[in-house]
Design a protein around this motif. Structure first.
Motif, PDB file in Angstrom:
ATOM      1  N   THR A 397       1.051  -0.965   0.115  1.00  0.00           N
ATOM      2  CA  THR A 397      -0.156  -0.163  -0.254  1.00  0.00           C
ATOM      3  C   THR A 397       0.898   1.358   0.308  1.00  0.00           C
ATOM      4  O   THR A 397       1.740   1.388   1.325  1.00  0.00           O
ATOM      5  CB  THR A 397      -0.761  -0.168   1.321  1.00  0.00           C
ATOM      6  OG1 THR A 397      -1.561  -1.011   1.443  1.00  0.00           O
ATOM      7  CG2 THR A 397      -1.825   1.595   1.071  1.00  0.00           C
ATOM      8  N   ILE A 398       0.864   2.505  -0.912  1.00  0.00           N
ATOM      9  CA  ILE A 398       1.255   3.502  -0.852  1.00  0.00           C
ATOM     10  C   ILE A 398       0.421   4.366  -0.020  1.00  0.00           C
ATOM     11  O   ILE A 398      -0.936   4.441  -0.078  1.00  0.00           O
ATOM     12  CB  ILE A 398       0.887   4.482  -2.183  1.00  0.00           C
ATOM     13  CG1 ILE A 398       1.850   2.582  -3.222  1.00  0.00           C
ATOM     14  CG2 ILE A 398       1.880   5.377  -2.340  1.00  0.00           C
ATOM     15  CD1 ILE A 398       1.898   3.629  -4.774  1.00  0.00           C
ATOM     16  N   ILE A 399       1.128   5.346   1.013  1.00  0.00           N
ATOM     17  CA  ILE A 399       0.253   6.144   1.730  1.00  0.00           C
ATOM     18  C   ILE A 399       1.293   7.960   1.563  1.00  0.00           C
ATOM     19  O   ILE A 399       2.329   7.465   1.764  1.00  0.00           O
ATOM     20  CB  ILE A 399       1.105   6.098   3.072  1.00  0.00           C
ATOM     21  CG1 ILE A 399       0.591   4.380   3.369  1.00  0.00           C
ATOM     22  CG2 ILE A 399       0.148   6.554   4.145  1.00  0.00           C
ATOM     23  CD1 ILE A 399       1.013   4.415   5.013  1.00  0.00           C
ATOM     24  N   GLY A 427       4.928   2.816  -4.693  1.00  0.00           N
ATOM     25  CA  GLY A 427       5.423   3.884  -3.728  1.00  0.00           C
ATOM     26  C   GLY A 427       6.911   4.479  -3.309  1.00  0.00           C
ATOM     27  O   GLY A 427       7.653   3.487  -2.918  1.00  0.00           O
ATOM     28  N   VAL A 428       7.476   6.087  -4.030  1.00  0.00           N
ATOM     29  CA  VAL A 428       9.084   6.440  -3.670  1.00  0.00           C
ATOM     30  C   VAL A 428       8.980   7.569  -2.588  1.00  0.00           C
ATOM     31  O   VAL A 428       7.572   8.153  -2.520  1.00  0.00           O
ATOM     32  CB  VAL A 428       9.421   6.471  -4.775  1.00  0.00           C
ATOM     33  CG1 VAL A 428      10.802   7.548  -4.545  1.00  0.00           C
ATOM     34  CG2 VAL A 428       9.103   5.846  -5.786  1.00  0.00           C
ATOM     35  N   PRO A 429       9.884   7.450  -1.173  1.00  0.00           N
ATOM     36  CA  PRO A 429      10.244   8.414  -0.506  1.00  0.00           C
ATOM     37  C   PRO A 429      10.128   9.151  -0.905  1.00  0.00           C
ATOM     38  O   PRO A 429      10.989  10.227  -2.049  1.00  0.00           O
ATOM     39  CB  PRO A 429      11.229   7.931   0.628  1.00  0.00           C
ATOM     40  CG  PRO A 429      11.214   6.484  -0.254  1.00  0.00           C
ATOM     41  CD  PRO A 429      10.560   6.222  -0.965  1.00  0.00           C
ATOM     42  N   ILE A 437       3.956   8.761  -5.945  1.00  0.00           N
ATOM     43  CA  ILE A 437       3.848   6.817  -7.142  1.00  0.00           C
ATOM     44  C   ILE A 437       4.704   7.000  -8.265  1.00  0.00           C
ATOM     45  O   ILE A 437       4.462   8.439  -8.823  1.00  0.00           O
ATOM     46  CB  ILE A 437       2.003   7.199  -6.969  1.00  0.00           C
ATOM     47  CG1 ILE A 437       1.174   7.079  -5.861  1.00  0.00           C
ATOM     48  CG2 ILE A 437       1.646   6.060  -7.966  1.00  0.00           C
ATOM     49  CD1 ILE A 437      -0.510   7.843  -6.566  1.00  0.00           C
ATOM     50  N   GLU A 438       5.082   6.164  -8.324  1.00  0.00           N
ATOM     51  CA  GLU A 438       5.479   6.072  -9.877  1.00  0.00           C
ATOM     52  C   GLU A 438       5.629   5.240 -10.779  1.00  0.00           C
ATOM     53  O   GLU A 438       5.130   4.329  -9.998  1.00  0.00           O
ATOM     54  CB  GLU A 438       7.727   6.100  -9.222  1.00  0.00           C
ATOM     55  CG  GLU A 438       7.996   7.610  -8.217  1.00  0.00           C
ATOM     56  CD  GLU A 438       9.436   7.527  -8.728  1.00  0.00           C
ATOM     57  OE1 GLU A 438      10.035   7.172  -9.729  1.00  0.00           O
ATOM     58  OE2 GLU A 438       9.842   9.072  -8.486  1.00  0.00           O
ATOM     59  N   ALA A 439       5.571   5.123 -11.426  1.00  0.00           N
ATOM     60  CA  ALA A 439       4.921   3.355 -12.578  1.00  0.00           C
ATOM     61  C   ALA A 439       6.081   3.133 -13.160  1.00  0.00           C
ATOM     62  O   ALA A 439       6.792   4.197 -14.053  1.00  0.00           O
ATOM     63  CB  ALA A 439       3.595   3.998 -13.142  1.00  0.00           C
ATOM     64  N   ALA A 440       6.891   1.926 -13.377  1.00  0.00           N
ATOM     65  CA  ALA A 440       7.761   1.676 -14.938  1.00  0.00           C
ATOM     66  C   ALA A 440       6.418   0.724 -15.491  1.00  0.00           C
ATOM     67  O   ALA A 440       5.545  -0.026 -15.027  1.00  0.00           O
ATOM     68  CB  ALA A 440       8.275   0.960 -13.840  1.00  0.00           C
ATOM     69  N   VAL A 441       7.245   1.175 -16.950  1.00  0.00           N
ATOM     70  CA  VAL A 441       6.357   0.186 -17.887  1.00  0.00           C
ATOM     71  C   VAL A 441       6.490   0.092 -18.995  1.00  0.00           C
ATOM     72  O   VAL A 441       7.938   0.490 -19.429  1.00  0.00           O
ATOM     73  CB  VAL A 441       4.976   2.045 -18.668  1.00  0.00           C
ATOM     74  CG1 VAL A 441       4.209   1.222 -19.189  1.00  0.00           C
ATOM     75  CG2 VAL A 441       4.346   2.421 -17.796  1.00  0.00           C
ATOM     76  N   VAL A 442       6.218  -0.867 -19.617  1.00  0.00           N
ATOM     77  CA  VAL A 442       6.859  -1.969 -21.084  1.00  0.00           C
ATOM     78  C   VAL A 442       5.418  -1.741 -21.790  1.00  0.00           C
ATOM     79  O   VAL A 442       4.370  -2.147 -21.415  1.00  0.00           O
ATOM     80  CB  VAL A 442       7.134  -3.382 -20.633  1.00  0.00           C
ATOM     81  CG1 VAL A 442       7.607  -4.351 -21.514  1.00  0.00           C
ATOM     82  CG2 VAL A 442       8.201  -3.625 -19.281  1.00  0.00           C
TER      83      VAL A 442
END
Length: 505
Positions: A397-399, A427-429, A437-442
């Motif tokens: 869970t991302i807070i 979630g990244v500090p 919120i960060e997303a890695a996409v292919v």
């Protein structure tokens, strides 16, 4: 009741029926029992206290599993894809075991001081006649020890006792209900609970089990046709690749296939919808379970799949994203952070109870509460009709700014973008929001899309607070062989890249 008793029932009830392997070269139930008894004698001869299996799936695996049962020792299937250092640490936990593996596995096992045989040698040894009938073993010791994948922490040894696994089979399978020509194709490795569960459940049903050691869409489709496969098990990434190949022109005919089960990781809605369209005559089954629960605890059956796809009712349509209804032999409660049950529709911790639930770890004990419930650490909810929806791991869970955000919800939306092949959201500090919120996409081969377009796509499906702050475009998302996302590796890779580059904002 031990696993070996399931094999005794099979050998006595349909001993001449092929239950393991290909039509032309497989073992019938009586031969499987003879081999397992011979294998138990090998275990006894070296006074081993376990069988460590370190190689790909195949006929040697069920022989090892039942040999261990007859010998009164656990089977320990290890992840042969791990590095040497990791494997050596796991093997060291079983210094008095008998080893079985492929060439690399045997080398590692013998270097660690174990007596070991290649899988071919094991099959030769267990083909010899004359092994004495083993003394009956009455205790309910561990039948199988499976080490968790370690996607969020270091691997732990899950102890699955005979009573757990037998309870699963008796609660979900009817004895000898398969037709004589039925065949199941299993495409998961032996260190996964689904491989263990499929060996014992298909055997009890009287169904032949075939394994696919090296998965490719072409090989899977060809095997289904050549072996007359009626039942198959895949993980979501495999199904996605099969459907992609069929859409790309590969022959997708599967005339014998009546049932296709999937599980092990979340199934993107876009993938299952395409699969239902490609194979309208196939019955799809979504099976949800964990290693700690001896496999499946909830099932979304074929009728529910088709009803959801055809319905205009949003509540019924939504069931396609559920894992179905809980097995009658299992109790489920959804609880809040303080352990109190929550009403239907409210997200919380999914907790389960039942005879098949082990929830037991080597060196730790059982992780259940006073009422016998095991907190799966999966978050989800039950709807008003008892359909279970799983939203991902509690730990994932991302807070963000005091708002709890489930990454799976964002991933589901992104997977519906026509240019996206795979995605991971983490979630990244962040100093301002706590986490961003960060997303890695292919992206699909030959497709192109920028971060602004993806951000707008998410915003159309979700509110702005759930829109990724940054996008990374990668060639591959780190996943286990069963398709389970390794989020800690995603976070680590993002951190490493952030030190040397600027993400696509």
């Amino acid at each position: 009741m031990r696993l070996s008793m399931l094999l005794d029932m099979a050998a006595d009830g349909f001993g001449e029926r092929i239950v393991v392997g290909r039509r032309a070269t497989g073992f019938d139930a009586a031969n499987l029992r003879d081999r397992a008894v011979a294998g138990a004698a090998v275990v006894d001869a070296v006074q081993a206290d376990a069988i460590v299996y370190l190689g790909p799936n195949g006929p040697a695996f069920p022989v090892a599993m039942f040999a261990a049962s007859y010998a009164g020792v656990p089977l320990v299937p290890l992840n042969y894809r791990l590095g040497a250092e990791q494997l050596e640490a796991l093997i060291a936990k079983h210094p008095n075991a008998l080893g079985i593996g492929d060439d690399r596995g045997v080398a590692l096992l013998t270097e660690s001081g174990l007596s070991a045989h290649t899988m071919d040698e094991w099959l030769e040894l267990t083909a010899e006649d004359g092994a004495a009938e083993p003394e009956p073993v009455d205790d309910d010791g561990p039948a199988v020890v499976i080490y968790t994948s370690g996607t969020t922490s270091e691997p732990k040894g899950v102890l699955l006792r005979h009573s757990n696994l037998v309870s699963y089979v008796l609660g979900s399978v009817e004895y000898m209900n398969a037709a004589p020509d039925d065949a199941a194709l299993v495409s998961v490795p032996p260190y996964h609970i689904a491989a263990v569960a499929n060996v014992i459940s298909n055997l009890y049903a009287g169904r032949r089990t075939i394994t696919l050691e090296q998965f490719t869409p072409d090989q899977w489709l060809q095997t289904v046709r050549e072996e007359g496969v009626t039942n198959a098990l895949v993980v979501p990434t495999m199904l996605a690749r099969i459907i992609e190949a069929v859409h790309g022109g590969v022959d997708g005919a599967v005339p014998s296939l009546t049932s296709l089960a999937y599980g092990g990781a979340p199934m993107p809605g876009a993938v299952i919808e395409k699969a239902l369209a490609v194979w309208p005559e196939v019955g799809f089954v979504n099976a949800y379970g964990l290693t700690e629960t001896s496999s499946t605890v909830a099932v979304l059956g074929p009728d529910d799949h088709r009803a959801a796809l055809a319905s205009d009712d949003p509540a019924v349509r939504a069931r396609l994203a559920s894992v179905g209804q809980v097995l009658p032999s299992v109790d489920v409660q959804v609880r809040d952070d303080d352990g109190r049950p929550v009403p239907a529709g409210v997200v919380g911790h999914i907790c389960v109870r039942g005879d098949q639930v082990s929830a037991e770890y080597a060196g730790i004990g059982r992780a259940v509460d006073a009422d016998g419930y095991f907190d799966t650490r999966d978050q989800g909810y039950l709807d008003a009709d008892g359909y279970l929806f799983v939203g991902g791991r509690i730990d994932d869970t991302i807070i963000r700014g005091a708002e709890n955000i489930a990454p799976a919800e964002i991933e589901e939306v992104l997977m519906r973008h026509p240019d996206v092949l795979d995605v991971a959201v983490v979630g990244v500090p962040d100093e301002e929001w706590g986490q961003r919120i960060e997303a890695a996409v292919v992206l699909r081969t030959g497709h192109a899309v920028d971060a602004d377009a993806l951000r707008a796509f998410v915003r159309d499906g979700l509110r702005s607070s759930k829109t990724p702050d940054h996008f990374w475009f990668w060639n591959e998302i780190p996943r286990t062989v069963t398709g389970k996302l390794v989020r800690r590796n995603v976070v680590q890779k993002i951190a490493e890249q952030a030190d040397h580059s600027v993400p696509t904002a």
